[in-house]
Motif scaffolding. Structure first.
Motif, mmCIF file in Angstrom:
data_model
loop_
_atom_site.group_PDB
_atom_site.id
_atom_site.type_symbol
_atom_site.label_atom_id
_atom_site.label_comp_id
_atom_site.label_asym_id
_atom_site.label_seq_id
_atom_site.Cartn_x
_atom_site.Cartn_y
_atom_site.Cartn_z
ATOM 1 N N THR A 156 7.534 1.244 4.496
ATOM 2 C CA THR A 156 6.344 0.891 3.714
ATOM 3 C C THR A 156 5.510 -0.160 4.436
ATOM 4 O O THR A 156 4.278 -0.065 4.520
ATOM 5 N N ALA A 157 6.200 -1.156 4.986
ATOM 6 C CA ALA A 157 5.498 -2.234 5.684
ATOM 7 C C ALA A 157 4.789 -1.737 6.942
ATOM 8 O O ALA A 157 3.794 -2.331 7.369
ATOM 9 N N ARG A 158 5.267 -0.635 7.488
ATOM 10 C CA ARG A 158 4.677 -0.123 8.726
ATOM 11 C C ARG A 158 3.538 0.859 8.470
ATOM 12 O O ARG A 158 2.600 0.934 9.280
ATOM 13 N N GLY A 160 1.643 1.144 5.482
ATOM 14 C CA GLY A 160 0.561 0.620 4.669
ATOM 15 C C GLY A 160 0.471 1.163 3.259
ATOM 16 O O GLY A 160 -0.472 0.868 2.533
ATOM 17 N N HIS A 161 1.419 1.965 2.836
ATOM 18 C CA HIS A 161 1.478 2.394 1.438
ATOM 19 C C HIS A 161 2.948 2.511 1.039
ATOM 20 O O HIS A 161 3.834 2.610 1.899
#
Length: 241
Positions: A156-158, A160-161
């Motif tokens: 998720t952190a990579r 963007g959603h």
């Protein structure tokens, strides 16, 4: 001082492509650790079993080793610490009677492997505007489910959603239902395969309704790096060549 052997322990598969992937990974780990005896065993389905592989990896003539460290390090090639890691492997090891063997931490979740997911998605044709779903084998084990949530949070952190998790088998929600619920966003849904090697689970993903299905992590250099890191973390630094 002799470096301990590394026994890479995979789940096991009768799929020819899956076995070939594990063989390639074995050879890559051997190249990364010259001077270390590296073997491959399987926890289930096929041979050699862990016990069979350990029987071919005796300890040194002056065993027990005392403070010198283990004779063999088992590296569980599993992406979550489920039943095999927590229960099956310790029980199988205890049955061998070996006291000179240690079990390292499993592969996942690891930030380096999330980077591999992104590489596999790009190779498959996924783009920045796609909605990513993490497709995992699945488990009803709470610890394994927590590991999967950690992997999804890292991804998720990579991307963007928020990345939801879908299970191929062994738990809910299943991948197809997650893909269906993600589809109304008006974007393509792509599957990041949280699997190490091809086989039945990966083939089943073709019917999950996603626009793109990435390949498993396989023998990517960063997968090799995680295997080596797990081994090094389990032995004294001075004994690793």
């Amino acid at each position: 001082m002799t470096a301990p052997a590394l026994l890479l322990l995979a789940h096991g598969t009768s799929d020819a492509a899956g076995r070939a992937t594990w063989e390639r990974l074995l050879l890559a780990v051997r190249r990364a650790l010259p001077g270390v005896e590296v073997r491959l065993a399987y926890a289930d389905v096929v041979s050699p079993t862990m016990a069979e592989a350990l029987a071919e990896l005796p300890g040194p003539p002056d065993a027990p080793r005392g403070g010198a460290g283990p004779a063999v390090v088992i590296v569980p090639a599993f992406l979550a610490a489920g039943y095999h890691v927590r229960v099956d492997v310790p029980e199988q090891l205890a049955a061998t009677g070996r006291t000179d063997v240690v079990v390292a931490e499993p592969f996942g979740p690891d930030p380096a492997l999330v980077g591999v997911l992104l590489d596999r998605l790009e190779e498959a044709g996924a783009g920045p505007g796609d909605t990513v779903v993490l497709a995992a084998a699945g488990s009803r084990d709470p610890g394994a489910q927590e590991d999967l949530r950690t992997a999804a949070a890292l991804l998720t952190a990579r991307v963007g959603h928020e990345v939801p998790v879908g299970y191929v088998a062994g738990g809910e929600p299943r991948v197809a239902s997650v893909v269906a619920s993600a589809a109304p966003r008006g974007q393509r849904v792509v599957l990041a395969s949280w699997l190490l090697a091809p086989g039945a689970f990966h083939r089943w993903l073709a019917d999950a309704g996603a626009a793109v299905v990435a390949e498993p992590l396989g023998d990517h250099p960063d997968v090799v790096g995680v295997a080596v890191a797990r081994y090094r973390a389990a032995v004294p630094a001075e004994v690793v060549p």
